[in-house]
Design an enzyme around this catalytic site. Structure first.
Site, mmCIF file in Angstrom:
data_model
loop_
_atom_site.group_PDB
_atom_site.id
_atom_site.type_symbol
_atom_site.label_atom_id
_atom_site.label_comp_id
_atom_site.label_asym_id
_atom_site.label_seq_id
_atom_site.Cartn_x
_atom_site.Cartn_y
_atom_site.Cartn_z
ATOM 1 C CD GLN A 1 -4.276 0.641 -2.803
ATOM 2 O OE1 GLN A 1 -3.352 1.064 -3.299
ATOM 3 N NE2 GLN A 1 -4.351 0.257 -1.655
ATOM 4 C CB SER B 1 -6.467 2.681 0.285
ATOM 5 O OG SER B 1 -5.045 2.940 0.098
ATOM 6 C CG ASP C 1 -1.913 0.969 1.235
ATOM 7 O OD1 ASP C 1 -2.543 1.228 0.066
ATOM 8 O OD2 ASP C 1 -2.183 1.918 2.025
#
Length: 294
Positions: free
Chosen positions: A274, A224, A206
């Site tokens: 993502q 996110s 991430d």
């Protein structure tokens, strides 16, 4: 980080009221110490270390800890092969996070788990994760590792959020503020446990702005929203790995990208997908759990 299956019982742990997560300086903490969890009851875990942070809790940290919590509940020898998580509220790094694991299924080859991460009585993140007994079979990859010069010949790049990592990247192109392809490795020595390396990979996954090529003065990637990782092969995260993120599309205030993480020898270790908010840039200070800019 991972006790032997059935090596300890709930009675071996102190009551939750006696456990006090320690406030640390993340710059002086080890990554494994920051990610580790205290078992406070069956399938219930809490972070051991907290720290002050101007920004919301780093998404890679809570995802990595959720995977670790799930991995603590499966039989020894089963390793993660996929995870799918949703970021529901912004977390606070200075407050302890509690992880509750549901054991959905244990079959002959696969184990399925669901994890809920809670702060202040509210869910900030949830995850489904699946584990498998490693087995031999066909081993193929259609696409080669993306090209990038060896890390020793590249400039150092400072990763903003992940601690205990060093990175190397090519000079940024004009008008860009973040690479989408770089080498990275954990600077802390890691044990030979595949779960540990999967957890550390999740923590790193991430840490890049995969939508950086789409950034403008009007809009850029933000928090996110959801995150998925597929673990194809065991690769070590205390050795150089190549992260490659490919921006795919932006629409409706959201951006979507895919990515891969390769070992230095070219083996594809993991693939990821993502989606993140894509809105006018804001510089938010830390918010309390329950607040969400979405």
């Amino acid at each position: 980080m991972r006790p032997t299956a059935d090596s300890r019982s709930v009675s071996d742990f102190r009551p939750a009221s006696d456990i006090r997560p320690v406030s640390v300086d993340p710059a002086g903490s080890t990554l494994l110490g920051l990610l580790d969890l205290e078992e406070i009851d069956r399938d219930l875990f809490r972070v051991r270390q907290v720290f002050d942070d101007r920004y919301a809790l780093y998404g890679g940290q809570v995802a990595a800890q959720a995977l670790l919590a799930a991995g603590r509940t499966v039989a020894e020898g089963r390793v993660p092969h996929s995870l799918h998580g949703y970021y529901l509220r912004l977390g606070d790094a200075s407050r302890p996070t509690v992880f509750r694991v549901d054991r959905d299924r244990d079959g002959r080859s696969f184990s399925a788990r669901r994890v809920v991460a809670v702060q202040g009585g509210k869910v900030i993140f949830n995850m489904s994760a699946s584990f498998q007994v490693p087995e031999p079979g066909v081993d193929l990859t259609s696409d080669p590792m993306p090209p990038l010069a060896a890390p020793e010949g590249l400039d150092e790049f400072v990763l903003a959020r992940p601690i205990s990592f060093e990175a190397r990247a090519e000079p940024l192109a004009a008008g860009t503020d973040f690479p989408i392809r770089l080498w990275a490795r954990c600077t802390d020595p890691l044990p030979d446990d595949p779960l540990v390396h999967a957890v550390v990979l999740t923590y790193l996954s991430d840490g890049l702005a995969g939508l950086a090529p789409y950034h403008t003065a009007q809009a850029r990637s933000g928090s996110s929203l959801d995150h998925a990782v597929w673990f194809h092969r065991h690769i070590r995260l205390d050795e150089w790995v190549l992260m490659d993120h490919v921006p795919r599309t932006v629409a409706g205030g959201r951006g979507w990208y895919t990515g891969t993480i390769h070992a230095r020898d070219g083996r594809l270790g993991a693939s990821l997908v993502q989606e993140a908010l894509f809105r006018p840039p804001l510089d938010h200070p830390r918010r309390l759990p329950g607040e969400n800019e979405a």
